[in-house]
Design a protein around this motif. Structure first.
Motif, PDB file in Angstrom:
ATOM      1  N   VAL A  19       0.850  -1.195   0.000  1.00 36.45           N
ATOM      2  CA  VAL A  19       0.000   0.000   0.000  1.00 36.45           C
ATOM      3  C   VAL A  19       0.882   1.241   0.000  1.00 36.45           C
ATOM      4  O   VAL A  19       1.909   1.269   0.676  1.00 36.45           O
ATOM      5  CB  VAL A  19      -0.857   0.063   1.291  1.00 36.45           C
ATOM      6  CG1 VAL A  19      -2.129   0.834   1.035  1.00 36.45           C
ATOM      7  CG2 VAL A  19      -1.117  -1.320   1.840  1.00 36.45           C
ATOM      8  N   ALA A  20       0.459   2.230  -0.767  1.00 30.48           N
ATOM      9  CA  ALA A  20       1.215   3.480  -0.802  1.00 30.48           C
ATOM     10  C   ALA A  20       0.684   4.429   0.262  1.00 30.48           C
ATOM     11  O   ALA A  20      -0.523   4.576   0.427  1.00 30.48           O
ATOM     12  CB  ALA A  20       1.090   4.132  -2.166  1.00 30.48           C
ATOM     13  N   ILE A  21       1.601   5.036   0.996  1.00 29.87           N
ATOM     14  CA  ILE A  21       1.215   6.114   1.912  1.00 29.87           C
ATOM     15  C   ILE A  21       1.785   7.376   1.299  1.00 29.87           C
ATOM     16  O   ILE A  21       3.004   7.506   1.157  1.00 29.87           O
ATOM     17  CB  ILE A  21       1.783   5.888   3.324  1.00 29.87           C
ATOM     18  CG1 ILE A  21       1.267   4.548   3.872  1.00 29.87           C
ATOM     19  CG2 ILE A  21       1.409   7.038   4.239  1.00 29.87           C
ATOM     20  CD1 ILE A  21       1.964   4.110   5.135  1.00 29.87           C
ATOM     21  N   ARG A  22       0.885   8.260   0.859  1.00 28.39           N
ATOM     22  CA  ARG A  22       1.349   9.419   0.086  1.00 28.39           C
ATOM     23  C   ARG A  22       1.519  10.651   0.968  1.00 28.39           C
ATOM     24  O   ARG A  22       0.837  10.829   1.971  1.00 28.39           O
ATOM     25  CB  ARG A  22       0.365   9.709  -1.046  1.00 28.39           C
ATOM     26  CG  ARG A  22       0.389   8.642  -2.139  1.00 28.39           C
ATOM     27  CD  ARG A  22      -0.210   9.179  -3.401  1.00 28.39           C
ATOM     28  NE  ARG A  22      -1.566   9.666  -3.198  1.00 28.39           N
ATOM     29  CZ  ARG A  22      -2.630   8.870  -3.178  1.00 28.39           C
ATOM     30  NH1 ARG A  22      -2.485   7.567  -3.357  1.00 28.39           N
ATOM     31  NH2 ARG A  22      -3.811   9.367  -2.989  1.00 28.39           N
ATOM     32  N   PHE A  23       2.455  11.497   0.549  1.00 25.61           N
ATOM     33  CA  PHE A  23       2.756  12.712   1.313  1.00 25.61           C
ATOM     34  C   PHE A  23       2.692  13.936   0.402  1.00 25.61           C
ATOM     35  O   PHE A  23       2.972  13.835  -0.790  1.00 25.61           O
ATOM     36  CB  PHE A  23       4.177  12.660   1.887  1.00 25.61           C
ATOM     37  CG  PHE A  23       4.388  11.560   2.879  1.00 25.61           C
ATOM     38  CD1 PHE A  23       4.270  11.816   4.235  1.00 25.61           C
ATOM     39  CD2 PHE A  23       4.716  10.274   2.465  1.00 25.61           C
ATOM     40  CE1 PHE A  23       4.466  10.808   5.149  1.00 25.61           C
ATOM     41  CE2 PHE A  23       4.915   9.264   3.381  1.00 25.61           C
ATOM     42  CZ  PHE A  23       4.789   9.529   4.732  1.00 25.61           C
ATOM     43  N   VAL A  24       2.341  15.046   0.970  1.00 24.63           N
ATOM     44  CA  VAL A  24       2.581  16.320   0.285  1.00 24.63           C
ATOM     45  C   VAL A  24       3.443  17.168   1.209  1.00 24.63           C
ATOM     46  O   VAL A  24       3.472  16.954   2.413  1.00 24.63           O
ATOM     47  CB  VAL A  24       1.293  17.116  -0.020  1.00 24.63           C
ATOM     48  CG1 VAL A  24       0.528  16.484  -1.151  1.00 24.63           C
ATOM     49  CG2 VAL A  24       0.448  17.283   1.215  1.00 24.63           C
ATOM     50  N   ASP A  25       4.110  18.131   0.591  1.00 25.94           N
ATOM     51  CA  ASP A  25       4.939  19.032   1.356  1.00 25.94           C
ATOM     52  C   ASP A  25       4.013  19.995   2.093  1.00 25.94           C
ATOM     53  O   ASP A  25       3.166  20.621   1.479  1.00 25.94           O
ATOM     54  CB  ASP A  25       5.832  19.798   0.370  1.00 25.94           C
ATOM     55  CG  ASP A  25       7.185  20.058   0.963  1.00 25.94           C
ATOM     56  OD1 ASP A  25       7.347  19.775   2.159  1.00 25.94           O
ATOM     57  OD2 ASP A  25       8.051  20.534   0.232  1.00 25.94           O
ATOM     58  N   ALA A  26       4.169  20.097   3.418  1.00 28.59           N
ATOM     59  CA  ALA A  26       3.296  20.983   4.186  1.00 28.59           C
ATOM     60  C   ALA A  26       3.584  22.434   3.817  1.00 28.59           C
ATOM     61  O   ALA A  26       4.727  22.808   3.621  1.00 28.59           O
ATOM     62  CB  ALA A  26       3.524  20.782   5.679  1.00 28.59           C
ATOM     63  N   LEU A  27       2.523  23.236   3.722  1.00 31.51           N
ATOM     64  CA  LEU A  27       2.707  24.667   3.439  1.00 31.51           C
ATOM     65  C   LEU A  27       3.335  25.343   4.640  1.00 31.51           C
ATOM     66  O   LEU A  27       3.040  25.000   5.781  1.00 31.51           O
ATOM     67  CB  LEU A  27       1.355  25.320   3.165  1.00 31.51           C
ATOM     68  CG  LEU A  27       0.765  25.150   1.788  1.00 31.51           C
ATOM     69  CD1 LEU A  27      -0.536  25.912   1.714  1.00 31.51           C
ATOM     70  CD2 LEU A  27       1.729  25.652   0.740  1.00 31.51           C
ATOM     71  N   ARG A  28       4.193  26.309   4.364  1.00 32.81           N
ATOM     72  CA  ARG A  28       4.735  27.100   5.452  1.00 32.81           C
ATOM     73  C   ARG A  28       3.602  27.965   5.996  1.00 32.81           C
ATOM     74  O   ARG A  28       2.777  28.460   5.230  1.00 32.81           O
ATOM     75  CB  ARG A  28       5.832  28.002   4.886  1.00 32.81           C
ATOM     76  CG  ARG A  28       6.726  28.619   5.908  1.00 32.81           C
ATOM     77  CD  ARG A  28       7.683  29.521   5.200  1.00 32.81           C
ATOM     78  NE  ARG A  28       8.964  28.890   4.971  1.00 32.81           N
ATOM     79  CZ  ARG A  28       9.979  28.966   5.834  1.00 32.81           C
ATOM     80  NH1 ARG A  28       9.848  29.613   6.950  1.00 32.81           N
ATOM     81  NH2 ARG A  28      11.122  28.393   5.560  1.00 32.81           N
TER      82      ARG A  28
END
Lengths: 727, 52
Positions: A549-558
């Motif tokens: 299973v893929a656990i996806r991430f995005v870069d958190a906004l500052r």
């Protein structure tokens, strides 16, 4: 010996820097600096000083509360690493400071010199003014002559000493064939002194000694304000640099790690880089495998696999496993430093900017000279009396002298910089505020600037409770940024870690363990067997059954990024996103922030080229960036801002450093800068109005020293008060 | 008017003393840590005897 040394340093720390002393003291004392950001009261000072002085080997420790720093003199073998635990034990956050990067002493000396000159000018002008007032109120004959002679005796040495900065600058400008604000100042000072002396020797009525001194005093006050504003910003910027002490661990012949400074490294050295450490040099990996975070250099958010044989560049961050490098380029030859050439090329464009003060001086200086020359010629032809003509020419110069003009800019920039400093901006460059006010296009970098550089889990809800608990248990075994983000998110969602056996981290790949006899893994797609199609940052969870299973991430906004972008757009500025990251990641962020203009996969040269192209189209570009790949663009833009978390090289290349995490004050800063520039222009206008009223009087020969003193003081005070309205 | 020959030197000397005092404070780093010095006076650690 030690006691004697300590006594001397208490009186004058500058003496230690003197070469004769340094030779003597170098082997007996080590000077250390520790930054203590949380101290705030007398109890903190006493506790820290008592604690540090109690450490064996420490000769003396003194806390500076204004700078939130402790300066320690200790035995040569001592290092900050011995003292930081002491401060932390007392409950204060402590960081090592690199004393070499704190070049504050040089700026300090310049500030101190200005302050003493200001004091001398102030003292002399007060005394001379007292004598002048007696003359104005009716002293005559021998008494007037005596007062004039005493004034001359005070004024001549005082001006010779106090006005030296103006003499130097004016001489420098004249030698280069230019006119600056200092040329009319010096001419007015010299001419008024000469005519006053001449008048005094002939028992004349009008002497301008008080005017010459007051002028020097006001102008020095402007210079001092200007210097202090920039010194404060510079010392704060230096502190940021000093916090990054350049250290490396070199392996000697027996494989022992020795701590050395980065400057001592040579090509061919074997260097150990621990997880979380930054590469000190360019090199080739000879041992170990790990993942590298290259976001500061290229803007990529995805960590890169690092294995023996791979090339690494200085500035990259080692994430998971310890690495041993063989250095291939050190110091000035590293890719980090080669970027400096690009910066130097880009910077030449900015040098062409003429500050408001300079452009005012360009109009003003020739005008004043011509006016006073015409007054001299006119009166000479009218009366054929050199004395009268010279007197009137001096009066014109004194009355028009740019006292208020000299204060117009520094008073406003001091007020505005102080206000910006409170919202977290360090204005490093003298004309940065004026340039910031002209901005109509804002270019943002993505990674580390608009985003915080910390990943955030997106699809936590897609995981079943069992999957989540295994993932959490595996993630807790690693300090990889993705694993840490996953741990945090899972904990926040209330998950409990599953009980696993044989948990091991495979550096560069992920973590694995056994759960009830089956092998479970969390890590890179290729290692776990995931589907590598997606471009989004992801880690994969394999439970030993079925597909991973893929656990996806995005870069958190500052924090504040969204607000900053919206408010800049509302203010009518064009906002552009330029990043070195992949198209998908950049497009995603652009849509999240509502940005229409974006460029992805930009190389450092492309960023600088793009900024240059915008400039050629006539836009004034504000560049906001943090990475090494931004430095050329930062230097090439009309004005630039970098966050405090940026690489040193980026901070050096930018005009303004933003302290703290929040980006939202950027829009406000543009507003303050615009208001400050408006106020500067207003001040110029006020000063001009005073001149327009006073100059006809002077040319008509009606100006007395009393009128000159009144016009000068009132215009200076009006201008300063007007500047203070900004606060 | 004889009084002037006393008063002018006296006023100049007094002003000069102030100026020299100020230069002394600048030279001996008394403006390096204004905040800390203002707080230190509230500390009673060295009230009974001076710091050795």
């Amino acid at each position: 010996m030690t006691a004697q040394m300590r006594h001397q340093t208490a009186v004058c720390p500058g003496c230690i820097a003197a070469p004769t002393e340094a030779v003597e003291t170098a082997p007996t004392e080590a000077r250390l600096a520790i930054s203590l950001p949380t101290i705030h009261c007398q109890a903190c000072i006493a506790a820290v000083e008592r604690g540090l002085n109690a450490v064996p080997g420490v000769h003396s420790a003194r806390v500076n509360l204004t700078l939130k720093r402790a300066l320690i003199e200790a035995d040569p073998g001592m290092g900050a690493r011995d003292l930081i635990p002491v401060c932390e034990g007392l409950g204060y956050e402590a960081h090592e400071l690199d004393l070499a990067a704190l070049g504050a002493t040089a700026t300090d000396r310049a500030g101190r010199e200005l302050l003493v000159r200001l004091a001398v000018a102030g003292f002399a002008s007060m005394n001379v003014m007292l004598l002048s007032i007696s003359v104005w109120s009716g002293a005559s004959d021998a008494t007037r002559d005596m007062f004039h002679w005493i004034s001359a005796a005070i004024t001549l040495p005082a001006i010779t000493y106090a006005a030296q900065p103006f003499f130097k600058h004016a001489w420098g400008a004249l030698r280069a064939g230019r006119l600056n604000m200092d040329v009319p100042i010096v001419l007015a000072l010299l001419l008024s002194l000469i005519t006053s002396l001449w008048e005094t020797s002939l028992s004349g009525e009008h002497a301008y000694f008080d005017a010459a001194l007051t002028l020097t005093f006001f102008l020095l006050a402007g210079r001092y304000l200007d210097h202090r504003t920039r010194a404060a910003a510079r010392s704060a910027a230096e502190e940021l640099t000093a916090l990054e002490v350049p250290r490396a661990w070199r392996l000697d012949g027996q494989g022992q790690e020795i701590e050395v400074t980065v400057t001592d490294l040579a090509v061919g050295d074997l260097i150990r880089v621990r997880p979380g450490g930054r590469m000190p040099v360019d090199g080739v990996i000879v041992e170990g495998s790990s993942e590298l975070d290259r976001s500061l250099l290229t803007g990529e958010t995805l960590p890169v696999l690092a294995e023996p044989g791979a090339q690494v560049s200085a500035g990259e961050v080692n994430l998971t496993g310890p690495l041993t490098l063989r250095a291939t380029a050190v110091g000035q030859d590293t890719s980090l430093h080669r970027m400096a050439d690009l910066v130097a090329i880009a910077e030449s464009g900015r040098a062409r900017y003429t500050s408001l003060a300079d452009s005012a001086a360009k109009l003003y200086a020739p005008g004043v000279h011509i006016l006073s020359l015409l007054a001299f010629l006119g009166w000479y032809l009218f009366t054929y009396d050199v004395r009268v003509a010279l007197n009137i020419a001096a009066a014109v110069l004194i009355i028009t002298c740019p006292c208020a003009l000299g204060l117009a800019v520094p008073a406003v920039t001091t007020a505005a910089s102080g206000r910006l400093f409170r919202s977290g901006f360090l204005v490093k460059h003298a004309t940065a505020l004026e340039r910031l006010a002209e901005v109509d296009t804002v270019v943002f970098d993505k990674t580390g600037t608009l985003t915080a550089g910390t990943p955030e889990v997106v699809n936590l809800a897609d995981l079943s409770e069992a999957q989540l608990s295994v993932a959490l248990a595996l993630a807790e075994g690693s300090s990889h940024p993705l694993a840490r983000a996953l741990t945090q998110a899972a904990r926040a969602a209330g998950a409990e870690p599953a009980v696993l056996k044989d948990l091991t981290e495979v550096p560069g790949y992920g973590t694995e363990a056994t759960l009830a006899g089956t092998r479970v893994r969390l890590g890179r797609a290729a290692w776990v067997g995931g589907d590598v199609k997606g471009v989004q940052t992801a880690t994969w969870l394999d439970l030993g059954q079925g597909t991973p299973v893929a656990i996806r991430f995005v870069d958190a906004l500052r924090p504040g990024a969204e607000e900053a972008v919206t408010r800049l757009q509302e203010a009518g500025k064009r906002v552009i996103l330029i990043s070195g990251d992949t198209t998908a990641a950049v497009e995603d962020l652009a849509t999240r922030l509502g940005l229409r203009h974006w460029v992805a996969e930009a190389l450092p040269e492309h960023k600088a080229e793009r900024v240059a192209a915008l400039t050629r189209e006539g836009h004034k570009v504000l560049m906001v960036g943090d990475g090494l790949n931004d430095t050329a663009a930062l230097a090439g833009a009309h004005v630039s801002i970098s966050p405090a978390s940026a690489l040193d090289a980026a901070r050096v290349a930018s005009d303004i450093v933003l302290l703290g995490q929040d980006l939202s004050p950027i829009a406000e800063a543009c507003g303050i800068a615009e208001r400050a520039t408006r106020r500067i222009r207003q001040n110029f206008r006020i000063a001009t109005i005073y001149n327009i009223i006073a100059v006809p009087l002077a040319i008509a020969g009606l100006a007395t020293p009393l009128i000159a003193a009144l016009a000068m003081s009132s215009s200076s005070i009006t201008v300063s008060l007007n500047a203070l309205r900004l606060r | 008017m004889n009084v002037l020959s006393y008063l002018i030197p006296i006023s100049l000397i007094l002003g000069g003393v102030g100026l020299i005092g100020f230069i002394y404070t600048v030279r001996s780093d008394q403006y390096d840590d204004p905040e800390g010095d203002a707080r230190r006076i509230l500390n009673d650690e060295w009230d009974d005897h001076p710091k050795p």
